[in-house]
Design a protein around this motif. Structure first.
Motif, PDB file in Angstrom:
ATOM      1  N   ALA A 168     -88.277  71.215 107.403  1.00  0.00           N
ATOM      2  CA  ALA A 168     -87.673  72.459 106.901  1.00  0.00           C
ATOM      3  C   ALA A 168     -86.340  71.993 106.372  1.00  0.00           C
ATOM      4  O   ALA A 168     -85.379  71.831 107.121  1.00  0.00           O
ATOM      5  N   ILE A 169     -86.269  71.744 105.092  1.00  0.00           N
ATOM      6  CA  ILE A 169     -85.280  70.812 104.570  1.00  0.00           C
ATOM      7  C   ILE A 169     -83.830  71.120 104.935  1.00  0.00           C
ATOM      8  O   ILE A 169     -83.058  70.209 105.226  1.00  0.00           O
ATOM      9  N   GLY A 170     -83.438  72.378 104.972  1.00  0.00           N
ATOM     10  CA  GLY A 170     -82.064  72.682 105.358  1.00  0.00           C
ATOM     11  C   GLY A 170     -81.788  72.330 106.802  1.00  0.00           C
ATOM     12  O   GLY A 170     -80.648  72.083 107.190  1.00  0.00           O
ATOM     13  N   ALA A 171     -82.830  72.307 107.621  1.00  0.00           N
ATOM     14  CA  ALA A 171     -82.675  71.997 109.035  1.00  0.00           C
ATOM     15  C   ALA A 171     -82.955  70.538 109.343  1.00  0.00           C
ATOM     16  O   ALA A 171     -82.588  70.050 110.405  1.00  0.00           O
ATOM     17  N   SER A 172     -83.604  69.829 108.430  1.00  0.00           N
ATOM     18  CA  SER A 172     -84.081  68.480 108.754  1.00  0.00           C
ATOM     19  C   SER A 172     -82.982  67.535 109.211  1.00  0.00           C
ATOM     20  O   SER A 172     -83.183  66.736 110.117  1.00  0.00           O
ATOM     21  N   ALA A 173     -81.820  67.617 108.580  1.00  0.00           N
ATOM     22  CA  ALA A 173     -80.753  66.710 108.996  1.00  0.00           C
ATOM     23  C   ALA A 173     -80.063  67.212 110.253  1.00  0.00           C
ATOM     24  O   ALA A 173     -79.253  66.498 110.828  1.00  0.00           O
ATOM     25  N   TRP A 212     -81.625  76.046 108.475  1.00  0.00           N
ATOM     26  CA  TRP A 212     -82.987  76.562 108.335  1.00  0.00           C
ATOM     27  C   TRP A 212     -83.515  76.321 106.949  1.00  0.00           C
ATOM     28  O   TRP A 212     -82.761  75.986 106.034  1.00  0.00           O
ATOM     29  N   GLU A 213     -84.819  76.498 106.798  1.00  0.00           N
ATOM     30  CA  GLU A 213     -85.420  76.606 105.470  1.00  0.00           C
ATOM     31  C   GLU A 213     -86.731  77.354 105.575  1.00  0.00           C
ATOM     32  O   GLU A 213     -87.463  77.184 106.560  1.00  0.00           O
ATOM     33  N   LYS A 214     -87.022  78.184 104.580  1.00  0.00           N
ATOM     34  CA  LYS A 214     -88.310  78.884 104.576  1.00  0.00           C
ATOM     35  C   LYS A 214     -88.935  78.617 103.215  1.00  0.00           C
ATOM     36  O   LYS A 214     -88.996  79.491 102.351  1.00  0.00           O
ATOM     37  N   LEU A 217     -76.192  82.569  98.792  1.00  0.00           N
ATOM     38  CA  LEU A 217     -75.307  82.878  99.922  1.00  0.00           C
ATOM     39  C   LEU A 217     -76.038  83.640 101.026  1.00  0.00           C
ATOM     40  O   LEU A 217     -75.635  84.740 101.412  1.00  0.00           O
ATOM     41  N   PRO A 218     -77.120  83.067 101.538  1.00  0.00           N
ATOM     42  CA  PRO A 218     -77.945  83.806 102.490  1.00  0.00           C
ATOM     43  C   PRO A 218     -77.243  84.146 103.795  1.00  0.00           C
ATOM     44  O   PRO A 218     -77.689  85.040 104.510  1.00  0.00           O
ATOM     45  N   HIS A 219     -76.135  83.484 104.111  1.00  0.00           N
ATOM     46  CA  HIS A 219     -75.429  83.815 105.348  1.00  0.00           C
ATOM     47  C   HIS A 219     -74.894  85.243 105.300  1.00  0.00           C
ATOM     48  O   HIS A 219     -74.680  85.861 106.339  1.00  0.00           O
ATOM     49  N   LEU A 220     -74.715  85.778 104.083  1.00  0.00           N
ATOM     50  CA  LEU A 220     -74.182  87.135 103.977  1.00  0.00           C
ATOM     51  C   LEU A 220     -75.244  88.150 104.387  1.00  0.00           C
ATOM     52  O   LEU A 220     -74.942  89.148 105.046  1.00  0.00           O
ATOM     53  N   TRP A 221     -76.490  87.921 104.028  1.00  0.00           N
ATOM     54  CA  TRP A 221     -77.570  88.811 104.469  1.00  0.00           C
ATOM     55  C   TRP A 221     -77.872  88.544 105.938  1.00  0.00           C
ATOM     56  O   TRP A 221     -78.136  89.476 106.710  1.00  0.00           O
ATOM     57  N   MET A 235     -80.774  74.909 101.958  1.00  0.00           N
ATOM     58  CA  MET A 235     -80.796  74.593 100.519  1.00  0.00           C
ATOM     59  C   MET A 235     -81.298  75.826  99.794  1.00  0.00           C
ATOM     60  O   MET A 235     -82.495  76.059  99.700  1.00  0.00           O
ATOM     61  N   GLN A 236     -80.352  76.587  99.291  1.00  0.00           N
ATOM     62  CA  GLN A 236     -80.686  77.949  98.908  1.00  0.00           C
ATOM     63  C   GLN A 236     -81.626  78.109  97.726  1.00  0.00           C
ATOM     64  O   GLN A 236     -82.291  79.143  97.622  1.00  0.00           O
TER      65      GLN A 236
END
Lengths: 385, 410, 152
Positions: free
Chosen positions: B353-358, B112-114, B62-66, B54-55
């Motif tokens: 880690a909300i992007g990873a929680s599901a 992931w989420e940080k 678009l964190p996948h680009l980095w 959840m960016q």
């Protein structure tokens, strides 16, 4: 592959600097229009694949209010956050899996009126370093790439003006384009101010509000729905390093790899011979030769020659972006889907004044990231094969 | 339909409030490395990558680009998925469809989420920022609560409304929420990858103050830094690469309207009804050939941001009758050694880690089936069929996966 | 395998400035509602096909996926759909007096509106309880024109 997937229909907004209406209304009217074309309702759609960007909409989870306007209430839906070409590819995998027979791809952006696209790209920069230094932004990085190609192949920026003028003229034949000029000349383009040398304003994509919806279906269903389904024969994508210093900016290995994957799937061994029309997402004019060369449509370094000889004109050897391409309109997430939609128009013979004669096979391209770091290629054909 | 299996999972070494020792891409690469280690695969073996988080929680677009360089994605097909709280499972579903389509054989799903690097309040408020602004302009008393539309529910928001409605319709009492909370935190204490790992009693939970009755502070989930990676493969590859794989036999998703009473688009759904959960569960069961979920599902990993939700989801997903969940809790049926172990991992309630929680939900189901759980929360009985559930958006998205020890019969 | 966190890295500051967005929101339904509230009335829009009454209204019915524009008036009383009792603020500090906030289904509407309830002990509030709006003396056409709800 036993299962097949085809595009059955498309619709786009009249792309503009300001739609003058909220996003939800724009989506509702666009999708209703497409359903109307087929006498369908939202219940005929098995799965919805949305495409929008949190930083463009200014909303966490950009699709929370996009679902009901597109008809996804109590239905299967998901959201791709990348260029629309990826949403099309994802929808295709959903249908190829055999679990769904119809998919609706809806990609949109209000990057003209709501938020500046260059800022959307700023937020994509590495926050620990590049964003802190604030030395590069999207157009300045693109200028590096333009300079790199010119230096490598010993060209002046005249070819940039020629490409932009051609695209503006093409856009004038596209009822949905935002920026168009029927009698555009290289001199006219060269009259626009520099953003970052060698890139002038008219070499760069316009900030656009717009959306695109595509209806995909499995083989049998597609033939039920239309007499002219356009088959997605090949798809592929690839990504390069984020770090600009590690890339050779004058060529695009990721676009080349993406095209190789798509061509292999589609049985294309001779792109120049087998492809009739190409719609590439060149956000800046210098990217058009780089991408086209990576797609095997022209020899490396031939940008100037192609422009001078008119090889990429609508009636040229290899027509590129008869729609006017990204320079005609570039809604942030929708752009790649629009390239697919324009190929669909070409292959169904419904491209009006921009029609390429006898178009049977088309290639659509989408990109993401600085200097087209991430590229997707989709091959579309009239023949079911 | 091609069968697809999870053959391995990689977690960051811990899920904690703040990973101050690594930046975002370094943290994600830890989980990617762990996935490679756990499957004995190398980057060359990976055909494609799906990526989600959840960016706005980190303010990074678009964190996948980095991250591409750091997750061995260079030269590979890569796609980003982002659907709010369900992102983890949506990302895994994208990987599933890529393999099911026949286009790819080995796909890595990275989530992931940080949150420590961003501002979670802004991230959450950002979901309805423009709506709230319009409502305030029209006289809504944002915090005072006078008039129509005040942000009732305090910081637990609409979850409190949902909890009250659930208690009313199910006959459960607020003490059942305390009990479920204590059970899951105690489960988490055995899970080295959980965030809140203090063994907790009902009294500990009841000592925390009510934020918005019936929800206490002790009923809410943490915010965590962490990443979860899963590798999914085709049936042919699974035979070569894993002794016991975890088969994704059912996949579904459903979206309702936003049910948190924003006043631009009036809400027509009781937040405790969760009709999308019913729809998605039925679809997933049908796809997996599960005719009697209550008998055939051996464990559940449910997306519970708040402790009452475990009980609610069990009912809405059809794993027990309406009003039965709290009775099962009382009987010990939801314990790790019970008949329907629920959130043996501690759930989102203990690690978020909300992007990873599901994604953690199907990851835990897979690890349980493959009997590769590290730590002490391995479910003792044989797990044949597991239900993984994800939830998100404005209380509107539900994703469900049925994961089994054998592929679906043709 | 015990994990030991490594040394702390440098930290740098960044922002996501949401004030630079020019959002476009459909405020039609809100306007309809607020204009009605000036007259101490509540209005929404009804879908002709399914009969769903939305307060406040979007411009289309999400079930039928059609434009809707039939204005209807609904009662300013209804029943409690669900409720919560706020005892601490957003940061967890206890507030002086508990506040009962509820989602209320007004008679005639299919949507739920948020509002506060006064004049009753929170232990006595029940789902399904009938409540009515208590209007301010001089409504201005704003959401705050309803001061709170009270049990009927």
């Amino acid at each position: 592959m036993d299962r097949k997937v085809a595009i059955v229909g498309q619709a786009q907004t009249k792309h503009s600097e300001d739609t003058g209406m909220p996003r939800e209304r724009m989506l509702f009217e666009l999708v209703k229009g497409l359903f109307g074309q087929f006498g369908m309702t939202r219940h005929d759609i098995d799965t919805f694949v949305l495409c929008s960007n949190d930083f463009e909409t200014g909303r966490t989870i950009s699709n929370v209010f996009e679902d009901t306007p597109v008809g996804a209430y109590m239905k299967d839906e998901t959201k791709v956050e990348a260029d629309g070409a990826w949403a099309v590819m994802y929808a295709a995998t959903r249908i190829l899996s055999g679990i769904y027979d119809t998919a609706l791809v809806v990609a949109n952006s209000l990057g003209g009126s709501e938020f500046r696209p260059y800022l959307i790209m700023d937020y994509q920069l590495n926050p620990t370093y590049d964003r802190q230094l604030a030395l590069i932004n999207e157009p300045s990085a693109a200028a590096f790439q333009a300079r790199s190609y010119m230096d490598k192949y010993g060209m002046t920026d005249a070819y940039l003006d020629m490409i932009a003028a051609r695209l503006l003229r093409n856009a004038a034949r596209n009822p949905n384009a935002l920026r168009a000029k029927a009698d555009a000349t290289p001199e006219y383009v060269a009259g626009s101010e520099y953003l970052y040398e060698p890139l002038r304003k008219l070499h760069c994509y316009p900030f656009t509000d717009g959306a695109c919806v595509l209806l995909l279906a499995s083989g049998e269903k597609a033939k039920d729905l239309t007499d002219s389904p356009i088959w997605i024969k090949g798809l592929g994508d690839s990504i390069e390093s984020y770090y600009l210093g590690e890339r050779e900016l004058f060529r695009s290995p990721s676009a080349r790899l993406a095209a190789e994957r798509a061509y292999k799937m589609a049985g294309i061994s001779d792109p120049k011979g087998q492809i009739d029309v190409a719609e590439v997402s060149a956000k800046f004019t210098h990217q058009e030769p780089i991408i086209c060369e990576a797609l095997g449509l022209f020899p490396e370094g031939s940008g100037g020659e192609v422009a001078e000889k008119g090889l990429s004109e609508i009636d040229g050897d290899m027509p590129v972006c008869p729609s006017g391409g990204a320079l005609g309109a570039y809604p942030f997430s929708a752009a790649g889907a629009i390239r697919v939609a324009e190929c669909f128009r070409q292959l169904t013979g419904s491209a009006g004044e921009a029609q390429v004669a006898n178009a049977g096979t088309a290639v659509a391209h989408g990109q993401d990231g600085f200097c087209a770091q991430h590229n997707a290629v989709i091959v579309l054909t009239v023949e079911e094969g | 339909m091609r069968n697809v299996a999870i053959i391995g999972v990689g977690y960051t070494p811990v899920f904690v409030s703040k990973r101050k020792d690594v930046n975002i891409v370094e943290m994600i690469s830890e989980a990617v490395d762990a996935a490679f280690r756990n499957t004995n695969l190398t980057p060359d073996d990976i055909d494609s990558i799906t990526f989600g988080n959840m960016q706005t929680f980190e303010g990074l677009n678009l964190p996948h680009l980095w991250a591409a360089d750091h997750i061995s994605a260079l030269g590979k097909p890569t796609i980003r998925i982002s659907t709010g709280g369900t992102t983890g499972m949506s990302t895994l579903q994208a990987a599933y469809y890529q393999v099911a389509s026949g286009l790819y054989d080995v796909v890595m799903a990275v989530t992931w989420e940080k949150q420590s690097e961003g501002d979670s309040q802004v991230g959450l408020a950002g979901i309805v920022m423009p709506e709230v602004m319009v409502m305030v302009q029209n006289g809504m008393d944002l915090f005072g609560g006078r008039g129509i539309g005040g942000m009732g529910g305090g910081s637990t928001g609409a979850a409190s409304y949902q909890a009250t409605s659930y208690l009313h319709h199910s006959g459960a009492s607020p003490e059942h929420i305390d009990k479920m909370a204590a059970l899951e935190r105690t489960n988490a204490s055995k899970n080295p990858y959980a965030h809140l790992r203090k063994a907790t009693t009902v009294e500990d939970i009841q000592a925390t103050p009510f934020i918005s009755w019936p929800l206490r502070y002790g009923h809410t989930c943490p915010t965590s830094d962490g990443a979860t990676v899963a590798i999914v493969v085709s049936e042919e590859k699974a035979a070569k690469l894993a002794d016991q794989a975890a088969w994704i036999n059912g996949v579904a998703c459903c979206a309702s309207d936003p049910t948190t009473a924003n006043l631009i688009e009036g809400q027509i759904t009781d937040p405790a009804e969760q009709q999308p959960a019913r729809i998605a569960a039925e679809k997933a069961f049908a796809m997996a050939g599960i005719k009697n979920p209550r008998k055939e599902i051996d464990m559940a990993e449910l997306y519970n941001g708040f402790a009452h939700q475990s009980l609610m989801w069990l009912e809405k997903l059809g794993l027990c009758k309406e009003g039965e969940a709290h009775k099962m809790l009382d009987k010990g049926a939801l314990d790790i050694d019970g008949e329907l172990p629920t959130n043996a991992s501690g759930g989102v309630f203990s690690t978020n880690a909300i992007g990873a929680s599901a994604m953690n939900r199907p990851a835990e189901c897979a690890l349980q089936i493959m009997r590769k759980i590290e730590g002490g929360h391995q479910i003792p009985k044989k797990v044949r069929n597991a239900l993984a559930h994800g939830w998100g958006g404005l209380f509107q998205y539900v994703t469900v996966m049925i994961i089994s020890d054998e592929p679906r019969k043709a | 395998m015990a994990f030991e966190m490594g040394p702390e890295t440098r930290q740098v500051q960044g922002t996501w400035d949401v004030t630079t967005y020019k959002y476009k929101i459909d405020g039609g339904g809100m306007k309809l509602l607020c204009d009605a509230m000036k007259e101490k009335k509540i209005r929404g829009i009804r879908c002709n096909e399914c009969g769903t009454v939305y307060v406040p209204a979007p411009t289309f019915c999400r079930k039928c996926h059609v434009d809707i524009d039939e204005v209807v008036e609904v009662e300013d009383s209804g029943e409690v759909g669900t409720f919560a009792v706020e005892m601490a603020d957003m940061r967890g500090n206890p507030i002086e007096k508990e506040r009962i906030s509820a989602q209320i289904k007004l008679d005639g509407a299919d949507t739920w509106l948020g509002g506060t309830i006064e004049g009753v002990d929170w232990h006595d509030v029940k789902i399904g309880m009938k409540v009515k709006a208590i209007w301010v003396d001089n409504p201005e056409g704003r959401l705050s024109d309803i001061d709170h709800f009270e049990p009927l």
